[in-house]
Design a protein around this motif. Structure first.
Motif, PDB file in Angstrom:
ATOM      1  N   LEU A 252       0.725  -1.146   0.095  1.00 14.18           N
ATOM      2  CA  LEU A 252      -0.004  -0.040   0.064  1.00 14.18           C
ATOM      3  C   LEU A 252       0.791   1.406   0.021  1.00 14.18           C
ATOM      4  CD1 LEU A 252      -2.676  -1.257   2.584  1.00 14.18           C
ATOM      5  CD2 LEU A 252      -2.962  -1.057   0.309  1.00 14.18           C
ATOM      6  N   PRO A 253       0.101   2.150  -0.552  1.00  9.23           N
ATOM      7  CA  PRO A 253       1.075   3.545  -0.463  1.00  9.23           C
ATOM      8  C   PRO A 253       1.416   4.043   1.148  1.00  9.23           C
ATOM      9  CG  PRO A 253      -0.858   3.994  -1.707  1.00  9.23           C
ATOM     10  CD  PRO A 253      -1.068   2.683  -1.053  1.00  9.23           C
ATOM     11  N   PRO A 254       2.497   4.722   1.322  1.00  8.88           N
ATOM     12  CA  PRO A 254       2.771   5.278   2.774  1.00  8.88           C
ATOM     13  C   PRO A 254       1.582   5.969   3.191  1.00  8.88           C
ATOM     14  CG  PRO A 254       4.636   5.761   1.297  1.00  8.88           C
ATOM     15  CD  PRO A 254       3.354   5.302   0.419  1.00  8.88           C
ATOM     16  N   ASN A 255       1.299   5.956   4.780  1.00 13.27           N
ATOM     17  CA  ASN A 255       0.248   6.434   5.263  1.00 13.27           C
ATOM     18  C   ASN A 255       0.904   6.965   6.646  1.00 13.27           C
ATOM     19  OD1 ASN A 255      -2.070   6.963   6.857  1.00 13.27           O
ATOM     20  ND2 ASN A 255      -3.163   5.169   6.046  1.00 13.27           N
ATOM     21  N   LYS A 256       0.553   8.414   6.586  1.00 11.29           N
ATOM     22  CA  LYS A 256       1.078   8.966   7.963  1.00 11.29           C
ATOM     23  C   LYS A 256       0.586   8.561   9.171  1.00 11.29           C
ATOM     24  CE  LYS A 256      -1.884  13.115   7.396  1.00 11.29           C
ATOM     25  NZ  LYS A 256      -2.680  12.554   8.836  1.00 11.29           N
ATOM     26  N   ASP A 257      -0.730   7.954   9.044  1.00 16.57           N
ATOM     27  CA  ASP A 257      -1.374   7.548  10.487  1.00 16.57           C
ATOM     28  C   ASP A 257      -0.649   6.280  10.849  1.00 16.57           C
ATOM     29  OD1 ASP A 257      -3.081   9.540  10.474  1.00 16.57           O
ATOM     30  OD2 ASP A 257      -4.558   8.549   9.053  1.00 16.57           O
ATOM     31  N   TRP A 258      -0.031   5.544   9.873  1.00 17.79           N
ATOM     32  CA  TRP A 258       0.742   4.376  10.286  1.00 17.79           C
ATOM     33  C   TRP A 258       2.219   4.341  10.857  1.00 17.79           C
ATOM     34  CZ3 TRP A 258      -0.921   1.530   5.330  1.00 17.79           C
ATOM     35  CH2 TRP A 258      -2.584   0.918   5.589  1.00 17.79           C
ATOM     36  N   THR A 259       2.407   5.631  11.312  1.00 15.73           N
ATOM     37  CA  THR A 259       3.922   5.925  11.803  1.00 15.73           C
ATOM     38  C   THR A 259       3.826   6.124  13.083  1.00 15.73           C
ATOM     39  OG1 THR A 259       3.445   8.472  11.523  1.00 15.73           O
ATOM     40  CG2 THR A 259       4.696   7.023   9.441  1.00 15.73           C
ATOM     41  N   ALA A 260       4.724   5.904  13.954  1.00 16.33           N
ATOM     42  CA  ALA A 260       4.852   5.958  15.545  1.00 16.33           C
ATOM     43  C   ALA A 260       6.120   6.853  15.888  1.00 16.33           C
ATOM     44  CB  ALA A 260       4.673   4.763  16.188  1.00 16.33           C
ATOM     45  N   PRO A 261       5.838   7.960  16.692  1.00 15.68           N
ATOM     46  CA  PRO A 261       7.079   8.443  17.405  1.00 15.68           C
ATOM     47  C   PRO A 261       7.798   7.634  18.429  1.00 15.68           C
ATOM     48  CG  PRO A 261       5.123   9.425  18.129  1.00 15.68           C
ATOM     49  CD  PRO A 261       4.631   8.698  17.159  1.00 15.68           C
ATOM     50  N   LEU A 262       8.989   7.564  18.505  1.00 14.68           N
ATOM     51  CA  LEU A 262       9.701   6.866  19.553  1.00 14.68           C
ATOM     52  C   LEU A 262      10.346   7.842  20.372  1.00 14.68           C
ATOM     53  CD1 LEU A 262      11.407   3.742  17.624  1.00 14.68           C
ATOM     54  CD2 LEU A 262       9.174   3.918  18.720  1.00 14.68           C
ATOM     55  N   TRP A 263      10.643   7.389  21.710  1.00  9.70           N
ATOM     56  CA  TRP A 263      10.916   8.325  22.628  1.00  9.70           C
ATOM     57  C   TRP A 263      12.157   7.393  23.542  1.00  9.70           C
ATOM     58  CZ3 TRP A 263       9.411  13.077  21.936  1.00  9.70           C
ATOM     59  CH2 TRP A 263       8.027  13.185  21.335  1.00  9.70           C
ATOM     60  N   LEU A 264      13.343   7.824  23.638  1.00  7.45           N
ATOM     61  CA  LEU A 264      14.172   7.333  24.531  1.00  7.45           C
ATOM     62  C   LEU A 264      14.115   7.998  26.072  1.00  7.45           C
ATOM     63  CD1 LEU A 264      16.433   5.195  23.872  1.00  7.45           C
ATOM     64  CD2 LEU A 264      18.097   7.218  23.513  1.00  7.45           C
ATOM     65  N   VAL A 265      13.845   6.934  27.000  1.00 12.28           N
ATOM     66  CA  VAL A 265      13.455   7.389  28.198  1.00 12.28           C
ATOM     67  C   VAL A 265      14.402   6.953  29.381  1.00 12.28           C
ATOM     68  CG1 VAL A 265      11.519   7.478  29.934  1.00 12.28           C
ATOM     69  CG2 VAL A 265      11.029   7.321  27.346  1.00 12.28           C
ATOM     70  N   THR A 266      14.855   7.701  30.454  1.00  8.78           N
ATOM     71  CA  THR A 266      15.652   7.321  31.236  1.00  8.78           C
ATOM     72  C   THR A 266      14.987   7.873  32.604  1.00  8.78           C
ATOM     73  OG1 THR A 266      17.152   8.965  31.099  1.00  8.78           O
ATOM     74  CG2 THR A 266      17.851   6.828  30.052  1.00  8.78           C
ATOM     75  N   HIS A 267      15.325   7.719  33.784  1.00 11.57           N
ATOM     76  CA  HIS A 267      14.769   8.009  34.960  1.00 11.57           C
ATOM     77  C   HIS A 267      15.891   9.079  35.619  1.00 11.57           C
ATOM     78  CE1 HIS A 267      13.796   8.511  39.369  1.00 11.57           C
ATOM     79  NE2 HIS A 267      12.497   8.294  39.022  1.00 11.57           N
ATOM     80  N   VAL A 268      15.600  10.095  36.048  1.00  6.80           N
ATOM     81  CA  VAL A 268      16.498  11.168  36.585  1.00  6.80           C
ATOM     82  C   VAL A 268      17.543  10.820  37.400  1.00  6.80           C
ATOM     83  CG1 VAL A 268      14.807  12.156  38.354  1.00  6.80           C
ATOM     84  CG2 VAL A 268      16.597  13.663  37.107  1.00  6.80           C
TER      85      VAL A 268
END
Length: 290
Positions: A252-268
């Motif tokens: 299928l063509p690319p779909n912006k709704d099928w993208t996900a932002p990723l976050w790198l997370v640590t504890h302070v």
């Protein structure tokens, strides 16, 4: 609370499983270990362990105490290394938590980390459940979706990654390639059994992949990719995974709704420890090289 010695003792019992092993590791008499546990349980108002024939098993309260003790030990070890002057050798274990489809994104960074720190073992927890970094369940998390807003988390944008419906060469040889989203009749699908809320493309699957068209379903991404590679069905996988594996073609063509932002997370509390900074440095270097 000023029961740090008792907390350390309980941690060793939890880690090693028996009073005798903890007593040997700490250089205490067994009676001292038992007394420390009794004192700590009285302070916290509940049992930390369930005693049984083979040793000591943690209660729910004990599991919470263990997480606190693990994080405390991590901080003390890091402080001791810094106090020794020159950069201490990084050893022990560092634990990362993430969703399976994104594991491949960190492998180059982990390779670099291991080359620079060969005595530190990397553990990866692949789980849909979000590890509680504040309890020391992991030191670094790679999370998808909404930016985490926990006040004690240090959060950095990792990138945005897309998914698509892919068919492997082996599938195309058997069934051909659909001409578009309305040409799904006669086709077969491999689908994930993960809950719908975590998958941005789940509504498309529900609308187009009717029950009789689903050839295989699994919660394990490797099982799904193996099935797709064998030609059992088409399925949704991450674009970076399809490119790395080879033989996959976007349906299928690319779909912006099928993208996900990723976050790198640590504890302070652990963000500035040498072990965490070393891993974050490797991840940052690999991101810059892409």
């Amino acid at each position: 609370m000023d029961k740090w010695a008792e907390l350390r003792t309980a941690y060793q019992v939890a880690r090693l499983g028996t009073v005798s092993a903890a007593a040997e590791a700490l250089g205490f008499h067994r009676a001292t270990v038992i007394r420390h546990i009794d004192v700590l349980e009285a302070e916290l108002g509940g049992p930390l362990f369930i005693r049984h024939a083979r040793g000591y098993a943690l209660t729910e309260l004990g599991e919470d105490v263990l997480r606190v003790a693990q994080k405390t030990e991590e901080l003390i070890d890091d402080m001791a290394g810094r106090a020794n002057g020159a950069k201490a050798e990084i050893s022990g274990e560092i634990k990362l938590t993430l969703l399976a489809p994104f594991a491949g994104l960190l492998m180059k960074a982990i390779t670099r980390f291991r080359e620079e720190n060969p005595h530190c073992r990397v553990q990866i927890d692949v789980s849909e459940d979000l590890a509680r970094l504040e309890y020391g369940e992991a030191q670094i998390a790679l999370r998808a979706g909404t930016k985490p807003d926990h006040p004690d988390y240090v959060v950095r944008f990792f990138g945005r990654y897309g998914f698509n419906l892919y068919a492997h060469d082996n599938y195309i040889r058997r069934f051909g390639l659909p001409e578009g989203p309305d040409d799904m009749s006669g086709h077969q699908f491999v689908v994930s059994a993960v809950g719908g809320g975590r998958l941005p493309f789940r509504s498309w699957i529900d609308d187009h992949a009717h029950p009789e068209m689903i050839a295989l379903e699994s919660r394990n991404i490797e099982v799904n990719i193996a099935a797709m590679s064998a030609g059992i069905g088409m399925g949704f996988i991450a674009d970076h995974e399809a490119a790395a594996r080879g033989g996959f073609h976007a349906v299928l063509p690319p779909n912006k709704d099928w993208t996900a932002p990723l976050w790198l997370v640590t504890h302070v509390d652990l963000h500035r420890t040498e072990k965490v900074q070393a891993m974050l440095g490797c991840i940052k270097s690999e991101l810059q090289n892409e």
